[in-house]
Motif scaffolding. Structure first.
Motif: not given
Lengths: 605, 84, 273, 191
Positions: A449-472
């Protein structure tokens, strides 16, 4: 960097001042690192740190009628001081918590190293208990504040069309409370016994000698404060700062998720703080909350503790629900299926989360008549959670699914969190829970639940918004490999744990029956592979943040507001004030728009 | 002018403070204080007379709670002005 | 459209059948030694049986969507289908029904079965302290190294702790209960099968609640033996206590002898009746 | 030109949002604090039921309740005065509030000296008593500090009818502390 050094100086100074003051007040006898001295010292040090990092210049001066001072220019150094820009705070949170996750991950590797053999070969039981407790609390912290602190702060104002959070200084404060917490938690094992796990059950946590447990308590209380202030800020921001036209029914689903999680964190976190204060009082002031001889009881602790700590798992997973549904919607290029039902489900989860806590206590010896109602309520949570799954598959159905790294993470989230959810029923059910409670079955369940639920959300979100946050742009191929690695690796590592659980291996042990060793060897080997995969993640992001190809403003062609501004966004977020004219997920309807940018927005108030 | 309407809106948002004249405020405050004092006295008297007066005391505490919440803290104002 | 659902339905049915076959035949559950452990195992299998179709449905939908609706790039939108109230309501009804079913059986049924009646043929006192267990039998004999219990007997364990929280868990019995300082918690176990720790590591008393330094080692072996063997063993334990227990038991050992014999006779009579 | 308009728009938006945000934020904070108090109050009932020792200083507790009540009305007046532009009266009322707050804290300290002897924190009632009163007294103390800041700024000429949020906020907080006492008083002394 100057504020940082000043903060360190003032923090240490504050600690010494507080400790000595407490020492003098307590009669100037005994050691200078007695329990009261450490407690008061930590509080004073915390205040010193906050003032030093910029709390005084930006804020405290106003209390005395002095004009606030700014600490410096907006270059890279802004990440190292009290900065009120929500985007800076979001990045601070993200980087800090990925670092904490790294430390917690190293602890996990050490634990698996020890557990590869049935006996104590690699570390002593004392060390194992410390490492295990540390892994627990660090990862709980990551799961609680990882998404809410980083994406919550970075994206919620952008998504609702606001210039900043409602309380920018409070926002900076809630981040800068984190480093002293980290210091307290990381130094806890060095200062004597620290073995009660992250749950800190008394009387063990009251009786444990040394200052470790004291620092743990104070650190977690401060973390709770940060969590409460962060939640308060998000609640207020979402309520009062929405752009014109951004009605409650038009909020992106991640905002709703953050809002729901903040509701929980604002209200229930106080109970964890209260329990830790009680332990602290038992230790330093001689109160008898958990002293059975005087009439206190540990059941009190368990009730109060789980009254927070069960809702806390929804603080962990609700934002990840939001992130994953957001990703699934944009990469399926379809409107979010059953948006209103999902919002209702979130709020139902918030409501139910507060009345199910005692399912953690079926074996605790509490009165038997509690068992049936708590079983019923707990199992009822599967209904709103099911709606979230429905939204996920309903959105993907007939979509135009673009299988990028974040999308793999999001679909992996559906799969893995479902395993976690289904095995949760085994713990809600009293009959099976009496056997499975406190075994590796639980360990496997909550890691799903926590890796599958929370951490994978964190990792997925990091990829998804990476271009917005860093511009790259990150490296898509490596990102995909990593996403698959985590999704599959999680199953390889944790599915066998269900087996060792039902075969009689209890959790939080360094030694276990020898006949379970073969499976544990396998788990350890798989865990090292899974852990090594994270190097791919860190490497990819670090390299891409510096050398990655420039990202366009909207590389995913997504519809929500944060993609309508440049990457990274300008200081005030919106060069022109946004006015929301439609639902955020109107894919497939020609001409539909979520928002228009105009200069006249403000007059609509 | 846009500015005046904003000014109005700002005032509206803070009416609970700016709306009532001083005299009316003082009257309300005094009345509530007297009510609270009386309630406290009754509470105390009950506690002296009754053994373990959990149930009889609850309504008094609740009433005091509501009085303070409403008249001193203007709680309904926060509900009244929901979204925009 | 219709074909799509037929394919999905077929995959779902196949996966469900496969899953049900796996969870009902290839059981990964070791057999227990008590009636309660059978209740646990039955509940466990029942939950798995109920979970399989749900899981299979989600996997089918997820897998089918990923395979059938792949479309690289964000060049094209899917249909504008944001909501379908009927689907939501059906989904809610199905999940609610499932939830209710789980709640009734194994939920309430399992709860009733696993708790059983509040009566027992014998009582054993268990005291946890860091980091060992002390077991006291009805005749006053104590043991800190091994727990021996008779088969086909309903036993009440009166569990308490002298210092911190422990949890009294015999994996082979399928139950645990916390040892709480200042309280006595009770756990009823009906033994059904003989066994020895030497053959099965799950026959051990294991502390299941983190209690500090040697938490992992806080275990003692368990044997489930025939009634006669148990009687002999417990009698022998009382008359020849192990060296450590001898000092503690001390003077009271001899005086309690008569009492204990009576009790045993009573218990035996109760069993026959 | 566009930039100027934008800045103006931003500050106008802030002007509109901030009063609501401040107010809502404070209410959320108080809701959160209520949970903290409720944790300790429920702990009091869970550990020792409705038992209470005989040697509670009822007269003193009643007196403290009255002190808090008076400080509450003076805080109310301070808010009313500044909102209607009566600065001097506002300062006086704030001073009165602070004085009564300090009297309350003094009373608690006096009470503790007695209580430490009668039912020390090692007893189960003492546990509930000292932790709850301590938590509440800590909030009174922070309230007094807040009032002192407001008084100082007020004396420097900072507040007026259109700019009274800090006063209102601190006073609300003060009332909140009073609100908790409304529950704590019967919970500890009367039940």
């Amino acid at each position: 960097m100057r504020p940082l050094f000043r903060a360190i100086k003032w923090g240490i100074g504050g600690y010494l001042l507080g400790a000595v003051a407490a020492w003098v007040m307590a009669g100037a006898s005994g050691p200078l690192n007695g329990p009261i001295e450490v407690t008061v010292g930590f509080i004073a040090g915390l205040i010193g740190w906050i003032f030093g990092i910029g709390g005084w210049n930006n804020w405290g001066r106003e209390w005395f009628g002095l004009p606030p001072k700014d600490d410096g220019k907006d270059d890279w150094r802004r990440y190292f001081r009290f900065n009120t820009d929500h985007k800076v705070v979001g990045v601070q949170y993200l980087v800090a918590f990925i670092a904490v996750m790294g430390i917690g991950g190293i602890m996990a590797m050490l634990m698996r190293l020890e557990l590869a053999r049935a006996g104590t070969d690699f570390m002593s039981e004392e060390t194992y208990n410390k490492v295990m407790s540390m892994h627990g609390i660090l990862m709980v912290a990551v799961a609680v504040a990882g998404i809410l602190g980083s994406f919550g702060n970075y994206l919620i104002p952008l998504m609702i069309g606001a210039q900043d959070m409602a309380f920018p200084r409070l926002n900076a404060l809630s981040f800068w409370l984190i480093p002293p917490v980290a210091v307290a938690l990381l130094s806890a094992p060095l200062l004597g016994s620290f073995e009660a796990g992250w749950t800190a059950y008394p009387p063990l946590s009251v009786l444990a000698p040394g200052d470790g447990q004291l620092l743990f308590n104070m650190g977690v209380i401060a973390f709770g404060l940060s969590s409460i202030l962060g939640g308060l800020n998000i609640l207020t921001t979402v309520t009062t700062m929405r752009a014109p036209g951004m009605t409650w029914g038009r909020l992106p689903i991640f905002v709703w998720a953050g809002f729901s999680a903040s509701l929980i964190s604002v209200l229930f976190t106080q109970y964890f703080a209260a329990t830790l204060v009680m332990i602290q009082l038992d230790r330093i002031a001689g109160t008898a909350f958990f002293d059975a001889k005087a009439g206190g009881g540990t059941l009190l602790y368990e009730h109060l503790f789980w009254f927070y700590s069960h809702p806390a798992v929804y603080i962990m997973v609700l934002p990840a629900f939001g992130v994953s549904l957001e990703i699934i919607t944009h990469f399926s290029r379809k409107p979010l299926f059953a948006y209103k039902a999902v919002v209702g489900a979130f709020l139902t989860i918030v409501g139910l989360s507060g009345i199910v806590w005692a399912h953690h206590m079926f074996t605790s010896g509490m009165a038997n008549y509690f068992h049936a109602p708590f079983m019923a309520l707990t199992e009822a949570i599967s209904i709103p959670t099911g709606v979230v799954f429905l939204a996920a598959i309903g959105t993907m159905w007939k979509g135009r699914i673009w299988f990028t790294a974040p999308m793999i993470m999001a679909t992996g989230w559906v799969f893995n969190f479902m395993i976690g959810g289904i095995t949760g029923i085994f713990h809600a059910d009293v009959a099976t829970d009496l056997q499975l409670h406190d075994t590796y079955f639980v360990v496997a369940h909550f890691h799903f639940t926590i890796i599958g639920g929370s951490i994978m959300g964190l990792l997925g979100g990091t990829f998804y918004w990476f271009p917005k946050i860093t511009g790259r742009m990150y490296n898509e191929r490596l990102g995909k490999i990593f996403a698959l690695w985590v999704t599959i690796g999680l199953n390889v590592v944790f599915l066998p744990m269900f087996w060792v659980g039902v075969n009689g291996m209890n959790r939080r042990v360094a030694v276990y029956p020898a006949d379970l060793q073969r499976v544990n060897e396998f788990i350890s080997a798989a865990a090292f592979l899974l852990g090594a995969g994270f190097l791919l993640f860190i490497g990819n992001l670090l390299w891409s943040a510096v050398k990655g190809p420039k990202a366009s403003d909207n590389p995913w062609n997504a519809s929500t507001l944060e993609w309508s501004v440049s990457s990274p966004p300008p200081h005030h977020n919106f060069p022109l004030l946004p006015e929301v004219v439609g639902h955020p997920y109107e894919y497939g309807r020609p001409g539909a728009r979520h928002a228009v940018l105009s200069t006249t927005g403000a007059t609509h108030g | 002018m846009a500015d005046t309407s904003e000014r109005q809106r700002f005032d509206e948002l803070t009416t609970e403070i700016h709306g009532r004249p001083l005299g009316q405020r003082l009257r309300i405050g005094l009345l509530v204080m007297v009510a609270l004092a009386v309630l406290t006295l009754v509470e105390y008297a009950i506690a002296v007379e009754v053994e373990h007066p959990l149930l009889p005391l609850l309504p008094f505490a609740a009433l005091k709670f509501v009085l303070i919440l409403e008249y001193f803290m203007h709680f309904s104002a926060v509900l009244g002005k929901g979204d925009h | 459209m219709r074909r799509e659902w037929l394919v999905v339905g077929a995959i779902w049915a196949a996966l469900t059948a496969l899953g049900e076959f796996v969870v009902t035949t290839w059981t990964m559950l070791p057999e227990g030694y008590s009636r309660e452990s059978h209740v646990v195992n039955e509940a466990y299998v029942l939950l798995l049986v109920m979970a399989v179709p749900v899981f299979a449905f989600m996997v089918t939908m997820l897998g089918y969507s990923i395979v059938a609706f792949r479309h690289p790039g964000a060049t094209e939108d899917g249909p504008n289908l944001g909501n379908n109230k009927r689907v939501v309501w059906i989904w809610l009804a199905v999940t609610a029904a499932l939830d209710l079913a789980v709640l009734i059986n194994p939920g309430f049924v399992g709860l009733r079965d696993i708790r059983g009646t509040q009566s027992a043929d014998m009582a054993i006192e268990v005291v946890g302290q860091r980091w060992s267990w002390t077991v006291t039998y009805e005749n006053g004999a104590t043991s800190t190294t091994e727990m021996v219990v008779p088969v086909d007997t309903r036993i009440r364990f009166d569990v308490t702790s002298t210092d911190v929280l422990h949890s009294f868990w015999v994996p082979g019995f399928g139950l645990k209960v916390d040892a709480v300082p200042g309280r006595t918690t009770q756990m009823y176990v009906t033994t059904e099968r003989t066994g020895d720790n030497a053959d099965d590591s799950r026959l051990r008393v294991q502390c299941a609640e983190l209690c500090g330094l040697s938490h992992a080692d806080m275990a003692m072996t368990v044997r489930v033996v025939e009634r006669a063997e148990y009687d002999a063993w417990v009698e022998d334990l009382k008359n020849n206590p192990p060296a450590a227990a001898q000092q503690a038991a001390g003077a009271t050992a001899t005086t309690a002898a008569g009492e204990q014999n009576d009790q045993q006779a009573g218990a035996a009579a109760g069993q026959e009746g | 030109m566009a930039a100027v308009t934008l800045e103006a728009a931003h500050s106008r938006a802030e002007l509109l949002h901030q009063p609501r945000s401040n107010k809502l934020g404070l209410w959320i904070f108080m809701a959160s604090e209520t949970f903290l108090f409720s944790a300790l109050i429920s702990a009091r009932f869970i550990t020792s039921g409705v038992q209470k020792p005989e040697d509670l200083n009822q007269a003193l507790a009643f007196g403290l309740t009255c002190v808090l009540l008076v400080s509450s009305i003076s805080a109310y007046l301070a808010e009313a005065f500044i909102a209607t532009g009566h600065r001097r009266a506002f300062l006086a009322a704030t001073r009165v509030t602070i004085v009564f707050g300090l009297i309350f804290i003094g009373g608690v300290m006096f009470e503790w000296r007695e209580a430490l002897h009668n039912f020390p924190p090692g007893t189960i009632y003492g546990t509930a008593f000292f932790s709850l009163i301590g938590l509440h007294a800590f909030h009174v103390l922070t309230g007094v500090l807040g009032l002192a800041v407001v008084l100082n700024l007020g004396a420097l000429g900072h507040f007026g009818p259109s700019n009274s949020w800090p006063v209102e906020g601190v006073v609300k907080y003060w009332h909140f502390v009073d609100l908790m006492w409304v529950i704590i008083y019967p919970a500890l002394y009367l039940f």
